[in-house]
Design a protein around this motif. Structure first.
Motif, short mmCIF file in Angstrom:
data_model
loop_
_atom_site.label_atom_id
_atom_site.label_comp_id
_atom_site.label_asym_id
_atom_site.label_seq_id
_atom_site.Cartn_x
_atom_site.Cartn_y
_atom_site.Cartn_z
N ARG A 52 3.90 -3.13 41.61
CA ARG A 52 4.81 -4.27 41.78
C ARG A 52 5.04 -5.00 40.46
O ARG A 52 6.16 -5.46 40.18
N LEU A 53 4.00 -5.11 39.65
CA LEU A 53 4.16 -5.75 38.34
C LEU A 53 5.04 -4.91 37.42
O LEU A 53 5.89 -5.44 36.70
N ARG A 54 4.85 -3.60 37.45
CA ARG A 54 5.69 -2.72 36.63
C ARG A 54 7.16 -2.86 37.04
O ARG A 54 8.05 -2.90 36.19
N ALA A 55 7.40 -2.92 38.33
CA ALA A 55 8.77 -3.09 38.83
C ALA A 55 9.35 -4.43 38.36
O ALA A 55 10.52 -4.51 37.99
N ALA A 56 8.53 -5.47 38.36
CA ALA A 56 8.98 -6.80 37.94
C ALA A 56 9.27 -6.86 36.44
O ALA A 56 10.03 -7.71 35.99
N ALA A 57 8.66 -5.96 35.68
CA ALA A 57 8.78 -6.00 34.22
C ALA A 57 9.64 -4.86 33.65
O ALA A 57 9.66 -4.67 32.44
N THR A 58 10.37 -4.14 34.49
CA THR A 58 11.11 -2.97 34.00
C THR A 58 12.08 -3.30 32.88
O THR A 58 12.29 -2.48 32.00
N ASP A 59 12.67 -4.48 32.90
CA ASP A 59 13.65 -4.82 31.86
C ASP A 59 13.04 -5.65 30.72
O ASP A 59 13.76 -6.17 29.88
N LEU A 60 11.72 -5.75 30.69
CA LEU A 60 11.04 -6.53 29.65
C LEU A 60 10.32 -5.55 28.71
O LEU A 60 9.21 -5.13 28.99
N SER A 61 10.96 -5.22 27.61
CA SER A 61 10.45 -4.16 26.73
C SER A 61 9.13 -4.52 26.04
O SER A 61 8.41 -3.63 25.60
N ASN A 62 8.81 -5.78 25.95
CA ASN A 62 7.58 -6.19 25.27
C ASN A 62 6.43 -6.51 26.24
O ASN A 62 5.45 -7.13 25.87
N VAL A 63 6.56 -6.06 27.48
CA VAL A 63 5.53 -6.30 28.50
C VAL A 63 4.88 -4.99 28.90
O VAL A 63 5.57 -4.00 29.16
N THR A 64 3.55 -4.99 28.91
CA THR A 64 2.79 -3.86 29.43
C THR A 64 1.94 -4.36 30.59
O THR A 64 1.62 -5.54 30.68
N VAL A 65 1.58 -3.44 31.48
CA VAL A 65 0.82 -3.78 32.68
C VAL A 65 -0.51 -3.04 32.63
O VAL A 65 -0.55 -1.86 32.28
N ASP A 66 -1.58 -3.72 32.98
CA ASP A 66 -2.91 -3.14 32.94
C ASP A 66 -3.77 -3.78 34.03
O ASP A 66 -3.33 -4.70 34.72
#
Length: 141
Positions: A52-66
């Motif tokens: 869900r976090l990856r989906a929320a950040a798909t258009d944010l190129s400087n965001v990674t999820v861990d």
């Protein structure tokens, strides 16, 4: 500068998404991290929260999820070269809860805490409320 946006994200809310988007505008890189709290039983599996976090950040190129289980938040920061922790706050109660942790993170590892005030239109939303509304919708079906 690298920043960490930690939380249980159980589930991800519009408020979380707002804080993440605003943080992405302010920092070179934002790591949004699902933290495991042994005192809490999660409603959703960590893998689902990460998706869900990856989906929320798909258009944010400087965001990674861990994700991070076990150990202190500052340990994760040290390993990742992260100097700033981002915390969204909805009001005084959140700030009262967050301040001792912010001071401890600074004392233990020199990690600063950057507070982002909730958008007033979203400040009433919590993960608990989102879950309750979801369950109510399922009952109606």
């Amino acid at each position: 500068m690298r920043a960490l946006f930690p939380g249980s994200f159980d589930p991800v809310t519009p408020g979380h998404q707002d804080v993440l988007r605003r943080a992405a505008l302010l920092f070179d890189e934002v790591v949004v991290c699902v933290m495991s709290n042994s005192n809490k039983t999660g409603r959703f599996p960590i893998t689902e929260r990460l998706d869900r976090l990856r989906a929320a950040a798909t258009d944010l190129s400087n965001v990674t999820v861990d994700s991070h289980t076990g150990g202190l938040l500052v340990d994760y920061c040290r390993r990742g070269g992260i100097d700033v922790v981002i915390r969204g706050v909805r009001g005084v109660a959140d700030l009262d809860y967050e301040m001792p942790m912010a001071r401890m993170n600074h004392e233990l590892a020199g990690v600063e805490t950057f507070f982002i005030a909730a958008d007033p239109a979203l400040a009433h939303i919590s993960s608990t409320l989102v879950t309750a509304m979801s369950q109510q919708d399922r009952v109606r079906e």
